[in-house]
Design an enzyme around this catalytic site. Structure first.
Site, PDB file in Angstrom:
ATOM      1  N   GLU A 232      -6.227 -14.269  44.286  1.00 16.15           N
ATOM      2  CA  GLU A 232      -6.223 -15.645  45.081  1.00 16.15           C
ATOM      3  C   GLU A 232      -5.171 -16.079  45.839  1.00 16.15           C
ATOM      4  O   GLU A 232      -5.391 -16.574  46.904  1.00 16.15           O
ATOM      5  CB  GLU A 232      -6.569 -16.630  43.639  1.00 16.15           C
ATOM      6  CG  GLU A 232      -7.584 -16.317  42.646  1.00 16.15           C
ATOM      7  CD  GLU A 232      -6.734 -15.743  41.521  1.00 16.15           C
ATOM      8  OE1 GLU A 232      -7.554 -15.356  40.512  1.00 16.15           O
ATOM      9  OE2 GLU A 232      -5.538 -15.149  41.468  1.00 16.15           O
TER      10      GLU A 232
ATOM     11  N   ASP B 252      -7.642  -8.293  38.085  1.00 10.91           N
ATOM     12  CA  ASP B 252      -6.829  -9.702  37.902  1.00 10.91           C
ATOM     13  C   ASP B 252      -6.432 -10.016  39.202  1.00 10.91           C
ATOM     14  O   ASP B 252      -6.438  -9.220  40.149  1.00 10.91           O
ATOM     15  CB  ASP B 252      -5.716  -9.555  36.926  1.00 10.91           C
ATOM     16  CG  ASP B 252      -5.430 -10.804  36.135  1.00 10.91           C
ATOM     17  OD1 ASP B 252      -5.814 -11.919  36.649  1.00 10.91           O
ATOM     18  OD2 ASP B 252      -4.633 -10.871  35.326  1.00 10.91           O
TER      19      ASP B 252
ATOM     20  N   ASP C 242      -6.545 -18.316  33.033  1.00  5.90           N
ATOM     21  CA  ASP C 242      -5.670 -18.846  31.840  1.00  5.90           C
ATOM     22  C   ASP C 242      -5.662 -20.136  31.649  1.00  5.90           C
ATOM     23  O   ASP C 242      -5.430 -21.150  32.390  1.00  5.90           O
ATOM     24  CB  ASP C 242      -4.361 -18.738  32.835  1.00  5.90           C
ATOM     25  CG  ASP C 242      -3.955 -17.264  33.313  1.00  5.90           C
ATOM     26  OD1 ASP C 242      -4.756 -16.374  32.758  1.00  5.90           O
ATOM     27  OD2 ASP C 242      -3.130 -16.980  34.294  1.00  5.90           O
TER      28      ASP C 242
END
Length: 762
Positions: free
Chosen positions: A418, A415, A481
């Site tokens: 970024e 995950d 998400d």
């Protein structure tokens, strides 16, 4: 970014300098360098006090031509750089005839006439694909003194632009401004987790801007007939990639930047997670897994999300002893039930984690220019960032993961990656601006290579959120998400199709949506869509995604489509092998299969799953769906209904069906075993033959379960009222002609050549 104020004026403070003509040429057999003043020079004095651009042209691979425009060549070219594993020297050939210069690579030619005003033409198949004209190569300085290298390539009438990563904005990118800059922005904005400086068009070519930092695109949004791309640098490099079909463009692009690894076949099954902020422990996990088994829903992978670790300590890679007191024993018990295990990780180290002191002391954490560790409180309190440019830090990080693999974890959800700062100093001296996008590549690469080393070739698998160019080599990626409603479901699909047109072969999403709680209707429709995706994971944020929370019919739908996906496993594995070999994605935008159909160029609410199955998810409460059927007679494999195109269709479906159409002249293999994704696929395989025209023939390969290759091959041909099937299979197999109401034939030996009646009633 935009530099002009309308057509005639520049924005305040912006000063343009564009190639005007060719002043000199240096060429050898494989490369040509053009020297271009930024104004028309009529006498010697005109060469003074004015920039001269250097434009280098060469080919790194057949059918690909590179162009690099440089202003000041003395600037330091800093790391990182995109790796180009498919590049080779001398792929192009230069020809000069007077003032005409041509660089040819395969069927693609770059043509420039030094006697004319500046104009680069990219030509193939007797036509100009695109060109760089009066503002095609140059630079602009702005009011703040920043230096932007700029490229422009012309768009033709009716030309549409796609790709640029997993973008959730409109599918066709014309009219959009796009910044290639990694962001944790959800799926409902112009920001994206996976930013890829590559686009393709419906005119037979793609363009890859070879710059790992921020690339600013104006796709017909500043000059409506141009795709403009700019970088804050002294040099700009791009590659024009010829097809002519979109599939061939992707094949050449991924050959240059790296092809996707082949994920293990077990990953095709259904994944279930704990969800994110829900309450869970070993008892909860056991209840979920027991509940799936009791309801007849086969489960392949169980995923432990963030809170398998203690709060405030992500990542320390230690199981929370209060909720998982015996992790090794628990994982062993789960694996005895045939489950694979996935664990959530990220590249951050929270200050409360014991690893923070270790990482700071050993120099494994990214630092600020003053030598202090970079930290902030967004996400985890006082978190720092692992410096993957340092081999020692990479080994330190992956060493922690080895312990988890030894405990029984099979793969990792990588995950984040970024929100990478630019006010830092990297161990290898990399440029912070260029590392912002590239960091995720080093992160995923480190974890993937560890898995490949520990688990073996063909067993490595990630569930990754962020990526940049080349990241397709480390599958699988999921869509980030999203909310839990139909609009989010549609935007997720749009992002996945855009990513597929950016060179990524495998893509997934959170079934039911991540944020919020879906209605039972949304959940059931998302289950259909999710189990007809390359990889299928039930996951949420603050609510569970076990199907019985959404009603008994949701249980039935989840069971039916899980069993269907298991039966489709040999078909899906073949599509996965194609993605691995060619870069063509498993989930394909319609234009990939139907590049000559103008309607297909616009479609983003349906897709092809592999070569031969059309999927149109339902995005409405009442079950109404509108979708486009290309030419020919297609067959809904769930209902047996024939549908003839080309035309638009409006239908209403209950929760047990949706438009799932088999292509004309297709042969779809269905495994006999619907209880697991990996089985002896050739043993008892059922071949579904659909709308075979007289004289049509197809060769069907039943793939291996453990990697590339095949276990059986069938050749199917129609000759009048007979269907001839030739096979080397030594297993029993079945043939079904038409839809579910067709006659079932059985052959028990192979190799064999067997013919069956094929009449109009089938």
């Amino acid at each position: 970014m935009k530099f002009t104020d309308g057509y005639w004026l520049m924005r305040p403070g912006c000063t343009p300098h564009f190639a005007t003509e060719v002043a000199d040429v240096r060429a050898d057999a494989n490369r040509m360098t053009l020297y271009a003043p930024v104004k028309h020079v009529t006498r010697r004095g005109g060469t003074l006090n004015s920039p001269l651009l250097r434009v280098e042209c060469w080919s790194p691979a057949e059918g690909v031509i590179g162009v690099r425009t440089t202003h000041h060549a003395g600037s330091v070219r800093r790391a990182p750089e995109f790796a180009l594993p498919g590049a080779e020297d001398g792929a192009g050939k230069v020809r000069r005839d007077g003032s005409l210069l041509e660089l040819t690579s395969g069927e693609l030619t770059l043509r420039v006439d030094s006697s004319r005003p500046w104009h680069l033409e990219f030509v193939a198949d007797g036509r100009v694909l695109t060109s760089a004209g009066e503002r095609g190569n140059g630079f602009v300085t702005d009011a703040e003194g920043r230096h932007h290298m700029v490229g422009q390539l012309a768009l033709g009438v009716g030309e549409s632009v796609y790709g640029l990563g997993e973008r959730f904005t409109p599918f066709v990118k014309n009219g959009q401004a796009v910044d290639i800059w990694q962001s944790d922005g959800g799926t409902s904005s112009e920001q994206a987790y996976k930013n890829i400086p590559f686009h393709l068009t419906n005119r037979g070519y793609g363009v890859f801007v070879n710059h790992p930092g921020k690339v600013s695109y104006e796709v017909g949004s500043e000059s409506v007939g141009q795709v403009q791309f700019s970088v804050e640098d002294q040099s700009l490099e791009y590659f024009v990639v010829y097809g002519p079909t979109p599939k061939e463009v992707l094949a050449r692009y991924t050959a240059l930047t790296g092809r996707p690894a082949l994920p293990p076949a077990w990953a095709l099954g259904l994944w279930l997670t704990t969800s994110f902020t829900t309450d869970y422990d070993e008892a909860t996990v056991g209840r979920f897994i027991d509940g799936m088994a009791e309801r007849g829903i086969p489960l392949s992978v169980f995923h432990f999300d963030c809170f398998w670790m203690r709060a405030y300590q992500w990542c320390d890679f230690d199981w929370d002893p209060e909720t998982f007191p015996d992790p090794a024993g628990m994982l062993a018990r789960l694996k005895e039930r045939g489950l694979k295990i996935s664990a959530w990780i990220n590249p951050y180290i929270a200050q409360k984690s014991p690893l923070f002191e270790d990482g700071m002391r050993e120099g494994h954490l990214v630092r600020r220019p003053d030598g202090s560790v970079w930290q902030w409180d967004l996400w985890q309190a006082g978190m720092a960032l692992v410096d993957f440019t340092d081999p020692a830090a990479r080994d330190w990080y992956t060493g922690k993961l080895r312990t988890l693999l030894d405990q029984g974890v099979d793969c990792f959800k990588t995950d984040f990656g970024e929100r990478v700062p630019t006010d830092v100093v990297w161990h290898d001296g990399s440029d912070p601006e260029r590392m912002h996008n590239y960091y995720t590549h080093l992160y995923n690469q480190a974890v993937f290579e560890l898995l490949r080393e520990e688990r073996g070739e063909g067993e490595a698998l990630l569930f990754a959120r962020s990526a940049t160019a080349g990241g397709q080599q480390y599958p699988v990626h999921w869509g980030g998400d999203c909310d839990s409603h139909f609009v989010a479901m549609a935007e997720s699909l749009r992002g996945g199709l855009s990513l597929g047109l950016s060179g990524f072969g495998f893509w997934s999403h959170d079934i039911g949506g991540f944020e919020g709680t879906p209605t039972p209707t949304v959940f059931k429709r998302w289950v259909q869509f999710g189990l007809l995706s390359s990889h299928s994971r039930l996951h949420g944020s603050n609510s569970y995604r076990v199907p019985w929370d959404y009603g008994e019919e949701a249980v039935d739908v989840t069971r039916e489509f899980t069993l269907l996906k298991h039966r489709l496993a040999p078909y899906l594995q073949r599509a996965a092998q194609q993605a691995h070999a060619t870069g063509v994605p498993v989930m394909r935008a319609m234009l990939l299969e139907f590049p000559d159909d103008p309607t297909a160029a616009l479609l983003d609410r349906q897709y092809m799953l592999g070569d031969d199955l059309l999927v149109a998810p339902v995005f409405s409460d009442d079950g109404t769906v509108e979708y486009y059927v290309p030419q020919g007679t297609w067959t809904n494999i769930l209902t047996g209904a024939p549908i003839t195109g080309p035309r638009w269709v409006r239908e209403q479906h209950d929760f047990h069906t949706l438009p799932l159409l088999a292509r004309p002249d297709s042969v779809i293999p269905l495994a006999a075993d619907d209880q697991r994704p990996v089985s002896a696929w050739a043993d008892g395989v059922e071949l579904r033959v659909h709308s075979f025209a007289d004289g049509a023939e197809r060769t069907l390969v039943i793939p291996r379960t453990d990697g590339p290759g095949e276990t059986a091959r069938f050749h199917v041909r129609r000759d009048g009222d007979r269907l001839l099937v030739t096979t080397d299979s030594r297993h029993p197999w079945h043939l079904r002609i038409g839809g579910p109401d067709g006659t079932l034939h059985t052959s028990t030996a192979g190799p064999a050549a067997t013919d069956f009646p094929y009449g109009s009633e089938d």
